[in-house]
Motif scaffolding. Structure first.
Motif, PDB file in Angstrom:
ATOM      1  N   ASP A   5      10.365  14.516   4.005  1.00  0.00           N
ATOM      2  CA  ASP A   5      10.524  13.930   2.677  1.00  0.00           C
ATOM      3  C   ASP A   5       9.579  14.605   1.689  1.00  0.00           C
ATOM      4  O   ASP A   5       8.413  14.226   1.577  1.00  0.00           O
ATOM      5  N   GLU A   6      10.080  15.573   0.978  1.00  0.00           N
ATOM      6  CA  GLU A   6       9.269  16.316  -0.004  1.00  0.00           C
ATOM      7  C   GLU A   6       7.851  16.573   0.501  1.00  0.00           C
ATOM      8  O   GLU A   6       6.874  16.216  -0.177  1.00  0.00           O
ATOM      9  N   THR A  43      14.260   9.224  -0.740  1.00  0.00           N
ATOM     10  CA  THR A  43      13.426   8.596   0.293  1.00  0.00           C
ATOM     11  C   THR A  43      14.184   7.441   0.953  1.00  0.00           C
ATOM     12  O   THR A  43      14.131   7.259   2.169  1.00  0.00           O
ATOM     13  N   GLN A  69       6.285  11.860   2.458  1.00  0.00           N
ATOM     14  CA  GLN A  69       6.061  12.402   1.121  1.00  0.00           C
ATOM     15  C   GLN A  69       4.570  12.395   0.757  1.00  0.00           C
ATOM     16  O   GLN A  69       4.041  13.368   0.253  1.00  0.00           O
TER      17      GLN A  69
HETATM   18 MG    MG Z   1      10.824   9.959  -2.433  1.00  0.00          MG
END
Ligand code: MG
Ligand code: ATP
Lengths: 260, 255
Positions: free
Chosen positions: B165-166, B53, B89
């Motif tokens: 991000d994920e 991140t 995320q």
């Molecule tokens: Mg992260």
């Protein structure tokens, strides 16, 4: 909903019981002299008398008192909201405003608004202005505190989102921070309305020539407990009416998304 | 799929440290350099907490590196910009806005007219399969649907690079497979440069044109793999499994 209805009788029961005890100690057993606690019937009679234009013992009808009180409460409250909400928002959003205002604010905040009354009477006399100023102070403080806390709840990731979309600082304030803060700002509007109403009655007890607080103060001097109780009742009803109206407005205007 | 030759985003010797509460510093990003080519699907794959991140925020311009530079089209990145869209995320939707409000936020902030913004938003809402949900609020949507809105919103400001991000990290396995498939479909329909962060090897191999393997903290690049499997990919294809095994072995700290 059903559950609420099913147990409604419990609430009805408690009110009836209280009225019953009141009736018992006054009319039936006569435990309390009527100048201290008049019977329910006497209070209703006094209420009807004041409501239908009776001016004794304080020189004005109930409607005149209500209108004086409401004018002062709403005037001071409106001014408190109009200044308090933007001030709280500006303090939370702009570090410099915060640094500039915070020390003054922290100094004034612990002073109960009612403690201002003597000074305000010196400045403005016991007319309209001194009381409006007290209400203004008490409403403004609650508005500042809640708006400030609301803006501070803005999530960092929401600010990032807006920044990556090229939003300006002012756009982020209006389209991200204020919507985040809105439920808290609204709580501020409600609390400050409540405290404005309480401060008003207290102010009228001390310094007034009309208004609901003045009415019950005069009634005390005249030994008219029935009028005192009528006044207390009316003060309570108006207070809960106003907060009810704000609740309705809140349901309409506070967004649904964040509330659940 | 051969990546186009044009380099669009480039980072050189990126490093980033944070101060611990006790005052000591600790390094999250070591010395990270790589370039991304136009319309490439680049996956940054690394273990949890390795600084993924942190790296993505530097690329987005949301944070500044201690050392090194990020350049986009040859220009240094100094601040976030609409040309680099981000999918976060955790859900980062505005809870007080409907799906339409969220997706059209970007174009509106960029000064497009209301009608034009709505028109664009509608296109991307349809693209991510949320037609009919325009007036729903985020809390009325499932986790997978919320991330679809996040993807539509990132697309809608027409970025050159999408940083993800994920985005599927919090979804259950079933929804995750479906979203990966959807993402490939969306990306094939609307080609953009994508930098996708994940700590899931299957996901990485399913999506990537190229895979960059990051080490544990402080993160540096351990290896790079071009992934030349044909799309749509099959999780149990022998070649897929072979790559998966090899990369897993690389990840093993005992090695
Ligand atoms: Mg992260
Ligand atoms: N602003 C910050 N201040 C201090 N420490 C930070 C900050 N941002 C990240 N860190 C630390 O850097 C390390 C890496 O964080 P980062 O969020 O980049 O990891 P990640 O790879 O994205 O993890 P995950 O897989 O859980 O998403 C963590 O130990 C985190 O505590």
């Amino acid at each position: 909903m059903k559950r609420k209805k099913k147990y409604l009788w419990l609430s009805v029961l408690s009110v009836c019981a209280a009225l019953g005890v009141w009736e018992l100690v006054t009319d039936i057993l006569q435990l309390m002299p009527s100048y201290m606690l008049p019977s329910p019937a006497a209070v209703v009679e006094a209420f009807i008398y004041k409501l239908t234009g009776g001016v004794n013992p304080d020189g004005a009808t109930l409607w005149q008192h209500i209108s004086t009180s409401l004018k002062i409460a709403l005037g001071g409250y409106t001014a408190g909201v109009v200044i308090g909400v933007p001030l709280g928002i500006a303090m939370a959003w702009y570090k410099k405003v915060d640094l500039f205002v915070k020390p003054l604010f922290d100094l004034l905040r612990p002073v109960p608004p009612l403690a201002w009354i003597p000074l305000l009477i010196l400045w403005f006399g016991i007319g309209y202005s001194a009381k409006v100023a007290v209400i203004f102070l008490s409403a403004m403080i609650a508005c500042v505190v809640n708006s400030y806390a609301g803006i501070k709840q803005t999530r960092q990731v929401h600010i990032w989102v807006a920044q990556t979309f090229g939003a300006s600082d002012l756009e982020i304030l209006f389209r991200v921070a204020i919507p985040t803060a809105w439920p808290m700002i609204f709580t501020g509007l409600k609390t400050s309305l409540g405290s404005a109403w309480m401060a008003l009655v207290a102010a009228e007890l001390l310094a007034s020539t009309s208004g609901l607080g003045y009415m019950i103060q005069m009634a005390r001097q005249m030994g008219r407990a029935d009028i005192i109780i009528v006044g207390m009742f009316v003060i309570g009803v108006i207070g809960s009416l106003m907060s009810g109206i704000l609740d309705l407005l809140g349901k309409k205007f506070v967004h649904r998304g964040g509330s659940k | 799929m051969e990546p186009a030759s044009q380099v669009i985003l480039q980072c050189e010797h990126l490093s980033r440290s944070f101060r611990r509460p006790d005052g000591s510093m600790y390094q999250v990003l070591g010395d990270v350099s790589f370039s991304v080519h136009e319309n490439e699907f680049l996956v940054l794959f690394g273990p949890g907490q390795c600084g993924k991140t942190t790296l993505l925020k530097l690329l987005a311009g949301l944070d500044r590196p201690d050392g090194g530079t990020v350049k986009m089209n040859g220009q240094p990145v100094a601040a976030p910009a609409p040309s680099r869209g981000v999918v976060y995320q955790t859900t980062a939707l505005f809870p007080w806005m409907t799906v339409m409000g969220n997706v059209s936020f970007g174009p509106l902030a960029q000064g497009l007219s209301k009608e034009e913004s709505r028109r664009r938003a509608q296109y991307f809402i349809d693209l991510v399969g949320l037609h009919g949900f325009e007036n729903h609020y985020p809390n009325q949507l499932s986790g997978g649907m919320q991330q679809r809105v996040g993807i539509a919103r990132a697309y809608c400001s027409n970025p050159q690079v999408l940083l993800m991000d994920e985005p599927f990290g919090h979804l259950d396995a079933q929804t995750r497979y479906m979203m990966e498939e959807e993402l490939v479909r969306i990306w094939q329909e609307e080609k953009r440069t994508v930098i996708f962060v994940t700590n899931n090897i299957e996901e990485a191999l399913y999506l990537a044109d190229r895979l960059i393997l990051l080490t544990d903290c402080p993160a540096v690049i351990r290896r790079e793999y071009p992934i030349r499997l044909a799309r749509p990919r099959d999780y149990v294809d022998p070649e897929f499994l072979h790559l998966r095994q090899e990369i897993s072995r690389q990840m093993d700290p005992a090695q």
